[in-house]
Write a protein that holds these residues in place. Structure first.
Motif, PDB file in Angstrom:
ATOM      1  N   TRP A 159       0.824  -1.214   0.000  1.00  0.00           N
ATOM      2  CA  TRP A 159       0.000   0.000   0.000  1.00  0.00           C
ATOM      3  C   TRP A 159       0.857   1.263   0.000  1.00  0.00           C
ATOM      4  CZ3 TRP A 159      -3.839  -1.829   4.356  1.00  0.00           C
ATOM      5  CH2 TRP A 159      -4.782  -2.692   3.791  1.00  0.00           C
ATOM      6  N   LYS A 160       2.045   1.184   0.512  1.00  0.00           N
ATOM      7  CA  LYS A 160       2.917   2.353   0.584  1.00  0.00           C
ATOM      8  C   LYS A 160       3.568   2.678  -0.756  1.00  0.00           C
ATOM      9  CE  LYS A 160       4.047   1.704   5.485  1.00  0.00           C
ATOM     10  NZ  LYS A 160       5.123   1.492   6.471  1.00  0.00           N
ATOM     11  N   LYS A 161       3.399   1.798  -1.737  1.00  0.00           N
ATOM     12  CA  LYS A 161       3.999   2.026  -3.048  1.00  0.00           C
ATOM     13  C   LYS A 161       2.969   2.622  -3.999  1.00  0.00           C
ATOM     14  CE  LYS A 161       7.291  -1.795  -2.601  1.00  0.00           C
ATOM     15  NZ  LYS A 161       7.792  -3.055  -3.196  1.00  0.00           N
ATOM     16  N   PRO A 162       3.366   3.560  -4.842  1.00  0.00           N
ATOM     17  CA  PRO A 162       2.426   4.163  -5.806  1.00  0.00           C
ATOM     18  C   PRO A 162       1.811   3.108  -6.719  1.00  0.00           C
ATOM     19  CG  PRO A 162       4.473   5.417  -5.696  1.00  0.00           C
ATOM     20  CD  PRO A 162       4.711   4.156  -4.932  1.00  0.00           C
ATOM     21  N   GLY A 163       0.513   3.203  -6.892  1.00  0.00           N
ATOM     22  CA  GLY A 163      -0.192   2.265  -7.753  1.00  0.00           C
ATOM     23  C   GLY A 163      -0.800   1.086  -7.016  1.00  0.00           C
ATOM     24  N   TYR A 164      -0.439   0.910  -5.741  1.00  0.00           N
ATOM     25  CA  TYR A 164      -0.946  -0.227  -4.971  1.00  0.00           C
ATOM     26  C   TYR A 164      -1.715   0.218  -3.730  1.00  0.00           C
ATOM     27  CZ  TYR A 164       2.270  -2.988  -7.825  1.00  0.00           C
ATOM     28  OH  TYR A 164       2.927  -3.581  -8.881  1.00  0.00           O
ATOM     29  N   GLU A 165      -2.165   1.445  -3.697  1.00  0.00           N
ATOM     30  CA  GLU A 165      -2.797   1.995  -2.492  1.00  0.00           C
ATOM     31  C   GLU A 165      -4.080   1.271  -2.096  1.00  0.00           C
ATOM     32  OE1 GLU A 165      -0.519   5.207  -4.626  1.00  0.00           O
ATOM     33  OE2 GLU A 165      -2.056   3.725  -5.151  1.00  0.00           O
ATOM     34  N   ARG A 166      -4.752   0.627  -3.045  1.00  0.00           N
ATOM     35  CA  ARG A 166      -6.031  -0.046  -2.758  1.00  0.00           C
ATOM     36  C   ARG A 166      -5.949  -1.551  -2.986  1.00  0.00           C
ATOM     37  NH1 ARG A 166      -9.953   1.182  -6.215  1.00  0.00           N
ATOM     38  NH2 ARG A 166     -11.646   1.141  -4.699  1.00  0.00           N
ATOM     39  N   LEU A 167      -4.770  -2.084  -3.048  1.00  0.00           N
ATOM     40  CA  LEU A 167      -4.575  -3.503  -3.340  1.00  0.00           C
ATOM     41  C   LEU A 167      -5.377  -4.376  -2.372  1.00  0.00           C
ATOM     42  CD1 LEU A 167      -2.942  -5.614  -5.010  1.00  0.00           C
ATOM     43  CD2 LEU A 167      -1.210  -5.505  -3.210  1.00  0.00           C
ATOM     44  N   CYS A 168      -6.084  -5.362  -2.926  1.00  0.00           N
ATOM     45  CA  CYS A 168      -6.943  -6.207  -2.095  1.00  0.00           C
ATOM     46  C   CYS A 168      -6.168  -7.330  -1.423  1.00  0.00           C
ATOM     47  CB  CYS A 168      -8.075  -6.793  -2.933  1.00  0.00           C
ATOM     48  SG  CYS A 168      -7.519  -7.913  -4.252  1.00  0.00           S
ATOM     49  N   SER A 169      -5.131  -7.845  -2.097  1.00  0.00           N
ATOM     50  CA  SER A 169      -4.352  -8.945  -1.548  1.00  0.00           C
ATOM     51  C   SER A 169      -3.065  -9.075  -2.347  1.00  0.00           C
ATOM     52  CB  SER A 169      -5.158 -10.256  -1.613  1.00  0.00           C
ATOM     53  OG  SER A 169      -4.356 -11.357  -1.230  1.00  0.00           O
ATOM     54  N   THR A 170      -2.026  -9.526  -1.687  1.00  0.00           N
ATOM     55  CA  THR A 170      -0.761  -9.750  -2.408  1.00  0.00           C
ATOM     56  C   THR A 170      -0.884 -10.932  -3.369  1.00  0.00           C
ATOM     57  OG1 THR A 170       0.001 -11.107  -0.539  1.00  0.00           O
ATOM     58  CG2 THR A 170       0.645  -8.784  -0.555  1.00  0.00           C
ATOM     59  N   TYR A 171      -1.898 -11.747  -3.215  1.00  0.00           N
ATOM     60  CA  TYR A 171      -2.102 -12.901  -4.092  1.00  0.00           C
ATOM     61  C   TYR A 171      -2.364 -12.465  -5.525  1.00  0.00           C
ATOM     62  CZ  TYR A 171      -4.028 -17.334  -5.813  1.00  0.00           C
ATOM     63  OH  TYR A 171      -4.263 -18.476  -6.538  1.00  0.00           O
ATOM     64  N   VAL A 172      -3.098 -11.373  -5.700  1.00  0.00           N
ATOM     65  CA  VAL A 172      -3.558 -11.002  -7.044  1.00  0.00           C
ATOM     66  C   VAL A 172      -2.459 -10.368  -7.894  1.00  0.00           C
ATOM     67  CG1 VAL A 172      -5.896 -10.675  -6.188  1.00  0.00           C
ATOM     68  CG2 VAL A 172      -4.359  -8.716  -6.306  1.00  0.00           C
ATOM     69  N   ILE A 173      -1.320 -10.034  -7.307  1.00  0.00           N
ATOM     70  CA  ILE A 173      -0.234  -9.428  -8.089  1.00  0.00           C
ATOM     71  C   ILE A 173       0.932 -10.395  -8.282  1.00  0.00           C
ATOM     72  CG2 ILE A 173      -0.790  -7.060  -7.418  1.00  0.00           C
ATOM     73  CD1 ILE A 173       1.439  -7.224  -5.336  1.00  0.00           C
TER      74      ILE A 173
END
Length: 297
Positions: free
Chosen positions: A91-105
């Protein structure tokens, strides 16, 4: 509450977030015990990913956005794995502020070495994929940017911003308390004024009685009728006071139980994201802001 691996008591201020974390832990336990009948194989684990996201987001926002907990409480939650440290790091990285889970990336989890459909902004999706959900997490869209995805990424109560909901409830409670105090002060003034009027009326009645002795019965009946009318008016005023409405009580549970409260929390969350809130912009020394906000400054 979630299990702790140490007998050491939590730091001061942990009680602010403990009820919500305990409620989410109980919710997760109940969802895991539910039957999987009429559900897809992957759909049964949606609550696991969604509650993990909501619990982590709650603590993250309470520390970084609203400054309601100390760094000691935040570090305690990470150390005892009450929240997902890996998700916060993204979440602290630009572009991932709303990421739902680390699984999806993780490209290893998807065919052709790609990521999940929920990482594709809505404007870049084909028409037939606008309502697509990630099969593992149930996410509707967690891409960053304006109109990149729905505000509630899961489309259910697990996608609510619980930190903003808690702040909205606190503001509503403060408003109700202020209104109640004003009404009590008004009633007190009315009672004092009524007492003064009664004292004056009582003195005037004694003088009138001294001067009016010997008057006929008809005049006495007239005076009695006026007194009865005054009593009825005072009773009506008291009934009106008893029916005063101090506003709705906060919804039960940790989630927003009404659309109005959910809308208020969404406004608070949006103000925090845009940097328009006064308390969100103030640095209280609880910790450094996420990397994105540092770059924006």
């Amino acid at each position: 509450m979630p299990p702790r691996r140490s007998n050491k008591p939590p730091p001061a201020g942990y009680d602010i977030i403990e009820p919500v974390l305990e409620a989410l832990e109980n919710e997760l336990r109940d969802k895991v015990k539910e039957s999987n009948v009429n559900k897809r194989n992957t759909e049964s684990i949606w609550p696991v990913h969604q509650i993990n996201w909501q619990r982590t987001r709650y603590v993250y926002d309470m520390y970084y956005t609203y400054h309601r907990i100390s760094k000691q409480v935040y570090d305690y939650c990470i150390k005892h794995k009450l929240i997902d440290a890996g998700l916060i790091a993204k979440w602290k990285k630009p572009g991932y502020e709303r990421l739902c889970s680390t699984y999806v990336i993780n490209p290893a989890n998807y065919k052709f070495g790609t990521t999940s459909i929920c990482r594709v902004p809505m404007k870049d999706r084909p028409e037939n994929a606008r309502d697509a959900q990630d099969p593992t997490t149930g996410c509707l869209g967690c891409a960053s940017g304006k109109d990149a995805g729905p505000r509630n990424i899961f489309g259910n109560k697990y996608g609510q911003n619980l930190a903003a909901v808690q702040i909205a409830r606190e503001k509503r409670r403060e408003t109700m308390e202020e209104k109640k105090k004003k009404m009590m002060m008004m009633r007190k003034r009315e009672q004092e004024q009524e007492g003064e009027n009664n004292s004056n009326d009582h003195g005037e009645e004694e003088q009138e009685d001294e001067r009016g002795r010997g008057q006929n019965n008809a005049q006495q009946y007239k005076d009695d009728g006026e007194s009865e009318t005054d009593d009825e008016e005072e009773t009506d005023d008291e009934d009106d006071d008893d029916e005063d409405d101090f506003g709705p009580s906060p919804a039960a549970g940790v989630w927003a139980g009404s659309r109005k409260l959910e809308a208020e929390s969404e406004v608070i969350a949006q103000v925090a994201v845009d940097g328009g809130g006064g308390e969100e912009e103030e640095d209280t020394g609880n910790g450094n802001r996420p990397l994105k906000k540092l770059r924006a400054d």
